[in-house]
Design an enzyme around this catalytic site. Structure first.
Site, PDB file in Angstrom:
ATOM      1  N   ARG A  88      -5.957   2.604  -0.549  1.00 16.58           N
ATOM      2  CA  ARG A  88      -4.681   3.291  -0.727  1.00 16.58           C
ATOM      3  C   ARG A  88      -3.901   3.220   0.579  1.00 16.58           C
ATOM      4  O   ARG A  88      -4.465   3.394   1.671  1.00 16.58           O
ATOM      5  CB  ARG A  88      -4.890   4.764  -1.111  1.00 16.58           C
ATOM      6  CG  ARG A  88      -5.441   4.963  -2.513  1.00 16.58           C
ATOM      7  CD  ARG A  88      -4.386   4.663  -3.572  1.00 16.58           C
ATOM      8  NE  ARG A  88      -4.830   5.097  -4.886  1.00 16.58           N
ATOM      9  CZ  ARG A  88      -5.514   4.335  -5.734  1.00 16.58           C
ATOM     10  NH1 ARG A  88      -5.830   3.101  -5.386  1.00 16.58           N
ATOM     11  NH2 ARG A  88      -5.863   4.794  -6.919  1.00 16.58           N
ATOM     12  N   GLU A 123       5.197   1.021  -3.539  1.00 19.51           N
ATOM     13  CA  GLU A 123       4.899  -0.273  -4.145  1.00 19.51           C
ATOM     14  C   GLU A 123       5.909  -0.550  -5.244  1.00 19.51           C
ATOM     15  O   GLU A 123       6.025   0.257  -6.166  1.00 19.51           O
ATOM     16  CB  GLU A 123       3.482  -0.293  -4.740  1.00 19.51           C
ATOM     17  CG  GLU A 123       2.385  -0.260  -3.706  1.00 19.51           C
ATOM     18  CD  GLU A 123       1.000  -0.304  -4.335  1.00 19.51           C
ATOM     19  OE1 GLU A 123       0.908  -0.220  -5.582  1.00 19.51           O
ATOM     20  OE2 GLU A 123       0.022  -0.419  -3.604  1.00 19.51           O
ATOM     21  N   HIS A 128      -0.882  -5.615  -4.918  1.00 21.02           N
ATOM     22  CA  HIS A 128      -1.895  -4.761  -5.555  1.00 21.02           C
ATOM     23  C   HIS A 128      -2.664  -5.539  -6.632  1.00 21.02           C
ATOM     24  O   HIS A 128      -2.788  -5.103  -7.786  1.00 21.02           O
ATOM     25  CB  HIS A 128      -1.238  -3.526  -6.159  1.00 21.02           C
ATOM     26  CG  HIS A 128      -2.154  -2.342  -6.209  1.00 21.02           C
ATOM     27  ND1 HIS A 128      -1.716  -1.065  -6.002  1.00 21.02           N
ATOM     28  CD2 HIS A 128      -3.496  -2.231  -6.434  1.00 21.02           C
ATOM     29  CE1 HIS A 128      -2.727  -0.217  -6.108  1.00 21.02           C
ATOM     30  NE2 HIS A 128      -3.819  -0.912  -6.370  1.00 21.02           N
TER      31      HIS A 128
END
Length: 377
Positions: A208, A236, A255
């Site tokens: 994270r 993001e 991601h």
């Protein structure tokens, strides 16, 4: 067993499969409030969007704790090797050697390897000792790296060097962050800590973004003090023009570290393992399941099913629909008020892999057995 939409669930004791990163915070709240669930299984490894202080103690909460370890470890290994060989690889070099004399060695002592140094002898810190950290440390060690594991409580007898000292952890060539995001790990690697890191440290984050002070990391990478490979950022995606997008010392990916050939439905294996533990009539016999890393939450998110679903009778084994792409997480929604467990119900947390403490599996075990009972409705 088959999957049905969450709106078709019974008012109590249903089993919910939820892909948290594919739902908005509001929709997650709606789903969690819609019934008194006996068990909620997340298709993600991370649970930072759940407020455990408000979670009903008798509703079992489990996560896909193991299934994404392989692709995440592979991503981290690829990031470390790419950084080691960033100045060029030997197979990109044109062979410029002249024909050797009859008595000359075939490879001159000063021959270039393309600028890479490789992992043998490199100092690598793995922050976190869940499924990802354990797999990655084993692979790095096999390739000759000197591995140090950052853990809150070092374990006697470990084959790896262990430390709880941030300064020691940051005195390395590479740091791979594979920790859960909790109140204790938020900004663990803050400006002061990063400022003391070994010059040239390469930080890899597959967990994270909030575990690392992103502003401080950006400044240090801009100054050439640090390098970074980031699969997670805050927010993001990053805004257009954010300096992390253009720094030559930083590599970004959207991601996707969890991706692999088998990752789309990999959570089903973890769900099935927990299901087997709950269905076992003898709780003690479930202790041989791979639950050693369950309490140490690996904090890598992953996608799951397109929406929440509830298992109901109709087929022989649990199933899983085709997943979609993950979307960023959001603050935790409110959840139903806790219910009181039966006073004589056995404590099952110690034998359920993937369980998120302090939740209990008492009602979940009963619900699973009901689903396995012929004629149940």
């Amino acid at each position: 067993m088959e999957l049905r939409p969450w709106r078709e669930a019974p008012e109590r004791d249903g089993v919910l499969l939820m892909a948290p990163h594919e739902l908005s915070a509001g929709r997650r709240a709606e789903v969690l409030r819609s019934a008194r669930w006996s068990w909620v299984h997340l298709t993600s490894a991370g649970v930072d969007f759940i407020d455990l202080a408000e979670w009903p103690a008798d509703t079992l909460l489990t996560r896909s704790w193991r299934c994404y370890a392989a692709p995440l470890a592979e991503y981290a290994l690829h990031a470390v090797l790419t950084h080691e060989w960033r100045r060029g690889t030997p197979w990109q070099e044109r062979d410029t050697r002249s024909a050797p004399a009859p008595d000359a060695p075939p490879v001159p002592a000063g021959a270039s390897t393309g600028g890479g140094t490789g992992l043998w002898g490199a100092e690598v810190t793995v922050a976190g000792w869940g499924a990802v950290g354990q797999r990655l440390a084993t692979v790095l060690d096999a390739l000759g790296a000197r591995v140090t594991v950052l853990r809150r409580s070092p374990e006697p007898g470990s084959p790896f060097r262990q430390t709880s000292d941030l300064g020691r952890a940051l005195d390395a060539d590479h740091l791979v962050v594979a920790l859960p995001l909790t109140a204790g790990t938020r900004h663990l690697f803050d400006r002061a800590a990063l400022g003391r890191a070994r010059p040239g440290l390469h930080l890899v984050n597959v967990s994270r973004a909030a575990i690392v002070d992103q502003d401080a990391l950006t400044e240090l990478c801009a100054a050439g003090r640090l390098f970074a490979t980031l699969d997670v950022t805050d927010p993001e995606p990053l805004p257009t023009g954010h300096p992390l997008r253009s720094l030559p010392t930083v590599r970004l990916s959207p991601h996707v570290a969890w991706r692999s050939r088998d990752s789309d439905a990999a959570f089903a294996d973890d769900f099935a393992t927990i299901w087997a533990a709950l269905a076992d009539p003898d709780p003690d016999s479930s202790a041989d399941l791979d639950s050693s890393d369950a309490p140490d939450i690996s904090d890598a998110s992953a996608p799951g099913v397109p929406g929440p679903a509830v298992p109901t009778p109709g087929a022989p084994t649990p199933g899983a629909p085709t997943p979609g792409a993950p979307t960023p997480g959001a603050p935790a929604p409110a959840v139903p008020a806790p219910g009181a467990p039966a006073p004589d119900a056995p404590a099952l947390d110690s034998v359920i892999p993937g369980v998120v403490p302090p939740t209990s599996g008492r009602r979940a075990r009963a619900a699973v057995r009901a689903l396995l009972t012929p004629g149940w409705s």
